[in-house]
Design a protein around this motif. Sequence first.
Motif, short mmCIF file in Angstrom:
data_model
loop_
_atom_site.label_atom_id
_atom_site.label_comp_id
_atom_site.label_asym_id
_atom_site.label_seq_id
_atom_site.Cartn_x
_atom_site.Cartn_y
_atom_site.Cartn_z
N LYS A 1 -15.78 -36.27 -30.53
CA LYS A 1 -17.17 -36.49 -30.16
C LYS A 1 -18.03 -35.55 -31.00
O LYS A 1 -17.80 -34.34 -31.01
N LEU B 1 -15.31 -29.51 -20.52
CA LEU B 1 -15.77 -30.82 -21.02
C LEU B 1 -16.29 -30.76 -22.45
O LEU B 1 -16.31 -31.77 -23.15
N VAL B 2 -16.74 -29.61 -22.86
CA VAL B 2 -17.33 -29.46 -24.19
C VAL B 2 -16.62 -28.32 -24.90
O VAL B 2 -16.19 -27.36 -24.25
N ASP B 3 -16.52 -28.43 -26.20
CA ASP B 3 -15.79 -27.43 -26.98
C ASP B 3 -16.64 -26.19 -27.22
O ASP B 3 -16.84 -25.78 -28.36
N LEU C 1 -22.04 -34.53 -32.65
CA LEU C 1 -23.48 -34.60 -32.62
C LEU C 1 -23.97 -34.57 -34.06
O LEU C 1 -23.58 -33.68 -34.82
N THR D 1 -18.68 -31.64 -30.46
CA THR D 1 -18.95 -31.16 -29.11
C THR D 1 -17.72 -31.28 -28.23
O THR D 1 -17.57 -30.52 -27.28
N ALA D 2 -16.86 -32.23 -28.52
CA ALA D 2 -15.62 -32.40 -27.79
C ALA D 2 -14.66 -33.15 -28.71
O ALA D 2 -15.04 -33.52 -29.82
#
Lengths: 323, 767
Positions: free
Chosen positions: B365, A135-137, B367, B361-362
């Motif tokens: 996406k 879900l997160v890199d 931060l 973060t993705a």
Amino acid sequence: MRLIGSIVPTVLGLAIGAGVLSAGLLLPDVARGPMPDGGAALPAPPVHLPGMATTSAGVDATPGGPMRFGAPATERGTHGLALPVAQNPAAPGYSFYFTRGAYSGRRGGWGRGRGSWSTDFPQAEFYFTQLLGRLVDIDVYTERGGQNPILLDDPNLRRFPFIYIVEPGGMNLTESEIEGLRSYLEAGGFMMMDDFWGVRETANVEYQLAQVLPGRPIVEIPLDHAIFNSVYGIDEIRQVPNVRNGREVASGWVGARTDEGDNSEVPYVRGIFDDDDRLMVIINQNTDLGDAWEWAEDPWYPLDFSTYATEVGINTVVYAMSH
Amino acid sequence: MFEFLFKYRPVLFREGDFTFLTPWPVGAIMAAGLVLAAVAVLTYRGTGRKATKMDRGVLSTLRIAALLVLLFALLQPTLVLDSVVEQRNFVGVLLDDSRSMTLPADDDGTRADFVRSSFGSESSALVDDLGERFSLRYFRFGSDVSRVESADGLDFDATRTDITSALDRAREGLSSVPVSGLVVVSDGATNAGAAVEEALVPLQAASIPVYTVGLGPETLQPDIQIDRVELPRAVLRGSDIVVDVPVTQRGYAGQTVTMIVEDGPRRLAEIPVELEGDGEAVLARARFTLDETGPRTVRFRIPPVEGEAVARNNTRELLLEVREDREKILYFEGEPRFEVKFLRRAVWDDENLQVVVLQRTADNKYLRLDVDGPDELPTGFPRSREELFRYRAVILGSVEASLFTPDQLDMLADFVSVRGGGLLLLGGRAAFAEGGFQGTALEAVMPVLLETPAVDPRAAFTQMSVRPTPAGRAHPVSNIGEAILPPEAEPREDLDLDDPWSTLPYLSTMNRIVETKPGATTLLSGLTPNGEERVALASHRYGRGKAIAFPVEDSWQWQMHATVAVEDQRHERFWQQLLRWLVEDVAQPVRVTPQRERVEPGETVPLVAEVLDSAYLEVNAANVVASVTSPSGLVTEQPLAWTIEEDGVYRGSVDLAEPGVHTVEVRAAQGESELGVSSAFVQVGPSDEEYFDASRRTASLRRLAEVTGGRFYTPETVDQLPEDLQFTGAGVTLREERDLWDMPIILILLLGLIGAEWGYRRFRGLV
């Protein structure tokens, strides 16, 4: 009269037996000697310890020297932990390791015999690290099921700036563990606590943290804090039940509950901040995020609890890696 | 000796033309010579059987040589010279009026004493001799040039020496009269104006020879001197400054002196300096911090040692600006990493740095941390130059090239080359070659060469011990020793305070960087466990800005490793130094540069301003005004005009009279919108520049003379000057013939050859 005379002792005997059993489960283990033979150690998944092993002499990290991966490990037993050790050539070079703190304290942990630190181990980290990487890199370590338990007084603890402590209600830290954890946090490490319930366990957690970080208050973390929106927006604190309670809730049992007694109906998220108002410790009280990760794929465990727990976990990790 | 033998001085032979004035035809002379030679040879045939062939050969040679010498004399050898006509020509005498002339000469007394005694109003043999032949015109020079009647008008108080301007002014001043030459009386220690070479061509074109009289010793000794010192123009408050100060000496080899660094009354540092051999420069490394903002005058001085020839060259003062700005840096990270956390923590308390973090973060996406408001970076990495160029520096973490559009990559390259920003590239699994940056605009910006990317970056993972290189040791980023322990901490034997790098933990990298580009500097090197040397920190200038490569992915180990004490601040100090250096000297849209930072009262200061827009493109025809505030608070305004030849460049000048530090503030506007403001400082006061390198510059003076056809003299040989000037060939001249047949050398040769012939015959018994 004869019936009462036979029933009352029976009921009393059962009550006393139950009380003894409960006490055995709830009271912390204060033993400091080696584990007696025939201890109730049930078969468990192999435990893998990364990095350099510690010797009984203490700090093993060579000043300025390279970290040695895959070195033979040494069994520690001076504080009563039945901690099976093995070689673990954990691949280096990952950005994040889900590191589980192995502390001194209550043994048992639902029959696993290794200590309460190992509750939900290793399934919780297996599923959580998979979800985290998906879900997160984040370059997250997922080899060997993402397992990375480490002793709190192991110098290698400082290699992993994020640590997860489960069931701290059963924690009883030694002096070296207190010192190790304190230097870890003061250097910049981040600790996530999870899965402790009620008044008694909370009191123990507060006592242990006061040993580690004396003078630093435990305060409630407001919902507008950055940790609640570092990745996902979390606008309420939910109580995540353990697997049994969760299944009962999902099944619609009458009287099903998410708490575990001893005035644990309300979940809290508390923390300890440093002098620059940065969160060092997040304390998830009256909730069981680890179980939600562990049973995320269980069709009888409510998906929304797992989703919420995963979001909290991911937010915590991303916050810890940037603040 | 030459003059004794040849009757005249060498300069006459050099200036004149040699010829024979005999009226007889050359053929007849040659025939007569052959007859005489034949007679001489034949006469030896009758010397009898005692003479061998060799005897006859020697005797014949001697007699023929004697005959040749006689023939030479009979041919009337003559030296033809162009001699100036007396009192029809002018000679310009340029007298050095600078402070260095008050320094000792070779003998007792000063250089100024020679000038006064030789060129004063009272009679001197030199001036009398010159005055008989020429009309003399005197000029005095220092930083300016003016006519004087004699050396009596000199006070030797000029604070600079500009020989080039003096030559130009004298040449122009005498352009309407016949000039036989210019005489420059000086120690040659020019320190202002253009190089002397620029005056040579006009002098050669005008055929005006320059005769130089060099004063003073070629080496001043014993003496200690602080040579030229370089400081940055501006620094942030609290920044560590590292300066290598060159110190040269003569007469004190092997001794140790103390160099003191001061900011006003505050002592910043004391450095022991061990002096090396005579004339050899030793570098004294000074490290200090300036905490007060505004213009600061930093003084480097070595207390004079007893007996020093010159004491005023032991002190150097430099002006720099200490700024209290908060420099904004954009840190773009491609994935959550602990490097973000610990970098932010390291500079958390630095009030002069603001690190804005944009962390992916993705997919799509991000931060954002430490932004000024919700409108900053709303769509991720900046998409326009205006948005990106607001930052002073950019840090790129583990971000692959494919995350950027081609225009964004070009923008990043322009950020460094055009905007003049700083770019710091960190290591990671998606950085450098592993990030696919080969062939992109950003590869050209990097100070390192990219190797073939590892197929599996994790397989390329290695650790390395990091140490400063010799260049790195002189750089502020390596100054972390004092940060090992706070002053109040207990001393620890396991820490080497003199080598704070030796106890730092290994760092990790997945990017194999082993070579820098030409012109780049490696400040930190890494050594892997298998002995390979890697580049750990390197930088180079790129266009207006600088690019720094730090191919490491976990410098936070210097904070978290078990061997590093909690109170250890080396990690924090390293990052503060690195980021301060990253934003140092980053260009602003408007930048003013005084062409001189130190002037005498009343001198003119040229100003140059560069004006750029928000995209850092040059702006022409803007409204640019300089406001100058004197130390007493008086404000004057001076508009600056666009140069037309150069885009975005505006020039003007101001005259500063009041001693002290003047503030020059330049504002640029285009229409109603202000483009920017820039400040600089100028110090007005007397300078001691004349006392530095004040020995006689023989080579420079000799070259000036020889290239123009003149000669170089010292006070001991200057009496030859009048005669030499007579034969320059410049000005109004007449042809003069001087006989050479009566040179003593001819008589000596003749007698010698005849005597040698007779002596040989006696020796051989042929008489």
